[in-house]
Scaffold this motif. Structure first.
Motif: not given
Length: 308
Positions: A101-105, A134-148, A151-159
């Protein structure tokens, strides 16, 4: 809009061969394309590539110092062709971010578009279900987007240990108890299919009764296998037990089971033997929820250990 109809016959042939000759998503070098379409003239070859690129059916990538090419599915190309120039630019950066995913900033910085334009593009693409937030466990306050479609990686979801970006301590505690009980059941020899032998009822125990009731307490004498016993469960067997038992619908990998076993070792409930290949319960360890499922006991290892 049928994009292939706008191509010359040689360009259509190139596209079809790129789509069908290799697995989807294959990245072709210029040498591979030369062999694929049988055109040795580099100018003619590049003309056909450019014709496909103009229709959005092929995109150019750079791998090291070499330019490479990748065929795009017709439906995806048509989708992009229908976007505005700004939407297509935003979409391309989201697409390239893959499962991270990628941060809006970051999108704003890469596209050099005004914030309001970026937000308008994101809203349009999301409404068409081309992208998702999507929500990231590492960056919970960031607004992150990916293709619909991804599925987000484990690094993003926390598994499997996270639910809605929150550490699911109840789920982890239940699994810790279940895994420990299985290892314990495989660590004690049976007598007529009984793994534990009750001691006399009047024997004192360390277990505390509840305030409202006093239960008759029994303790168990644990038998043990001889020192040369070698059939303690391996991580493969433990993983198979969890997988086939139906105790959870969450798909757990062997690495996830290893994380649970590491916590139980940390809590001195089990130990590894046979050079770390198998596991057995430590004599006297208990599966009592008060000692195996207290969240506070595992706060430090959850924060810095196998679950992150």
């Amino acid at each position: 809009m049928h994009l292939l109809e706008n191509l010359s016959q040689p360009a259509q042939t190139m596209y079809n061969k790129m789509m069908n000759s290799m697995p989807e998503g294959h990245i072709y070098t210029q040498t591979e394309l030369t062999e694929l379409v049988g055109i040795s003239d580099p100018l003619r070859l590049m003309g056909l590539i450019q014709e496909n690129m103009n229709m959005g059916l092929v995109k150019m990538l750079q791998q090291g110092d070499e330019l490479c090419y990748q065929a795009i599915k017709k439906e995806d190309a048509e989708k992009i062709q229908a976007m505005t120039k700004d939407e297509a630019m935003v979409y391309s950066y989201i697409e390239s971010s893959g499962t991270e995913g990628i941060w809006t900033k970051t999108i704003k910085a890469k596209t050099n578009l005004h914030q309001s334009v970026v937000q308008r593009c994101l809203k349009s693409l999301e409404s068409k279900r081309y992208i998702k937030n999507i929500k990231s466990v590492k960056y919970p306050t960031r607004k992150i987007y990916m293709l619909a479609s991804l599925q987000p990686s484990i690094d993003v979801t926390g598994g499997p240990w996270f639910t809605d970006s929150e550490l699911d301590t109840e789920f982890i505690s239940s699994l810790l108890s279940i895994v420990f009980r299985y290892v314990m059941s495989e660590s004690i020899p049976t007598e007529d299919d009984k793994a534990l032998v009750p001691a006399p009822k009047n024997k004192k125990t360390n277990r505390k009764s509840t305030k409202n009731e006093k239960k008759e307490e029994i303790v168990y004498d644990q038998l043990s296998y001889p020192a040369n016993y070698s059939a303690y469960p391996s991580i493969t067997q433990i993983h198979e037990f969890v997988h086939t038992s139906g105790i959870t619908t969450v798909e757990l990998a062997q690495s996830d089971i290893k994380a649970l076993l590491d916590v139980l070792i940390y809590d001195r409930k089990i130990e590894t033997i046979d050079h770390g290949m198998t596991y057995r319960a430590i004599l006297g360890a208990t599966a009592d929820d008060e000692t195996s499922a207290e969240v506070s006991e595992y706060d430090s290892i959850w924060s810095y250990g196998p679950f992150l």
